[in-house]
Design a protein around this motif. Structure first.
Motif, PDB file in Angstrom:
ATOM      1  N   HIS A  83       0.861  -1.179   0.000  1.00 18.62           N
ATOM      2  CA  HIS A  83       0.000   0.000   0.000  1.00 18.62           C
ATOM      3  C   HIS A  83       0.900   1.234   0.000  1.00 18.62           C
ATOM      4  CE1 HIS A  83      -3.395  -2.617   1.098  1.00 18.62           C
ATOM      5  NE2 HIS A  83      -2.514  -3.224   1.872  1.00 18.62           N
ATOM      6  N   ASN A  86       0.611   8.467  -0.655  1.00 23.48           N
ATOM      7  CA  ASN A  86       1.405   9.664  -0.956  1.00 23.48           C
ATOM      8  C   ASN A  86       1.142  10.776   0.057  1.00 23.48           C
ATOM      9  OD1 ASN A  86      -0.893  11.063  -1.675  1.00 23.48           O
ATOM     10  ND2 ASN A  86      -0.562  10.919  -3.880  1.00 23.48           N
ATOM     11  N   GLU A  91      -3.973   6.533  -1.664  1.00 20.36           N
ATOM     12  CA  GLU A  91      -3.349   5.208  -1.576  1.00 20.36           C
ATOM     13  C   GLU A  91      -3.429   4.458  -2.902  1.00 20.36           C
ATOM     14  OE1 GLU A  91      -4.077   3.063   2.057  1.00 20.36           O
ATOM     15  OE2 GLU A  91      -4.200   1.176   0.977  1.00 20.36           O
ATOM     16  N   THR A  92      -2.330   3.828  -3.261  1.00 19.49           N
ATOM     17  CA  THR A  92      -2.268   2.951  -4.429  1.00 19.49           C
ATOM     18  C   THR A  92      -1.791   1.590  -3.946  1.00 19.49           C
ATOM     19  OG1 THR A  92      -1.585   4.826  -5.802  1.00 19.49           O
ATOM     20  CG2 THR A  92      -1.219   2.628  -6.714  1.00 19.49           C
ATOM     21  N   THR A  93      -2.403   0.534  -4.433  1.00 26.59           N
ATOM     22  CA  THR A  93      -2.030  -0.804  -3.971  1.00 26.59           C
ATOM     23  C   THR A  93      -1.426  -1.618  -5.109  1.00 26.59           C
ATOM     24  OG1 THR A  93      -3.811  -0.769  -2.357  1.00 26.59           O
ATOM     25  CG2 THR A  93      -2.885  -2.914  -2.868  1.00 26.59           C
ATOM     26  N   ILE A  94      -0.312  -2.245  -4.820  1.00 22.29           N
ATOM     27  CA  ILE A  94       0.342  -3.131  -5.782  1.00 22.29           C
ATOM     28  C   ILE A  94       0.370  -4.525  -5.167  1.00 22.29           C
ATOM     29  CG2 ILE A  94       2.507  -3.638  -6.992  1.00 22.29           C
ATOM     30  CD1 ILE A  94       3.133  -0.591  -6.679  1.00 22.29           C
TER      31      ILE A  94
END
Ligand code: SF4
Ligand code: SF4
Length: 104
Positions: A83, A86, A91-94
């Motif tokens: 997670h 920034n 939130e960006t999830t990979i």
């Protein structure tokens, strides 16, 4: 770059301590983990990946984020979810395969 351990959610399992290659993580008298030598952390993320509770935040340096951005990891049996949060709290999830998470 360094990590921060959330005392409230830490359950004191010490998995983070056992995987830190620099022996930087200790246990306080209440059983909670803490990092003793923050400046010596070289950001390998081993402890972040190992924590079962997502209690460890890994703060990103200015060259790859900065501005208070950080990542933490949650996981299930097969997958690691990275997670990325920034400085604006977006939130960006990979998702990666756990068995391949140490491949380069
Ligand atoms: S990121 Fe790596 S070096 Fe830093 S505290 Fe965690 S396990 Fe130790
Ligand atoms: S692995 Fe997570 S829950 Fe376990 S002691 Fe470390 S910070 Fe606490």
């Amino acid at each position: 770059m360094s990590i921060k351990i959330d005392r409230d959610s830490c359950i004191g399992c010490l998995k983070c301590k056992s995987v830190c290659p620099g022996s930087l993580i200790y246990q306080d008298d209440q059983g909670k983990a803490y990092i003793k030598y923050e400046n010596d952390c070289w950001g390998c993320t081993a402890c972040v990946k190992e924590c079962p509770n997502g209690s460890i935040k890994y703060y990103l340096g200015a060259d790859i984020g900065g501005n208070g951005s950080y990542l933490y990891v949650s996981k299930n049996r097969d997958k690691l979810k990275w997670h990325l949060v920034n400085g604006d709290n977006v939130e960006t999830t990979i998702i990666t395969n756990r068995k391949e998470s140490n491949r380069y």
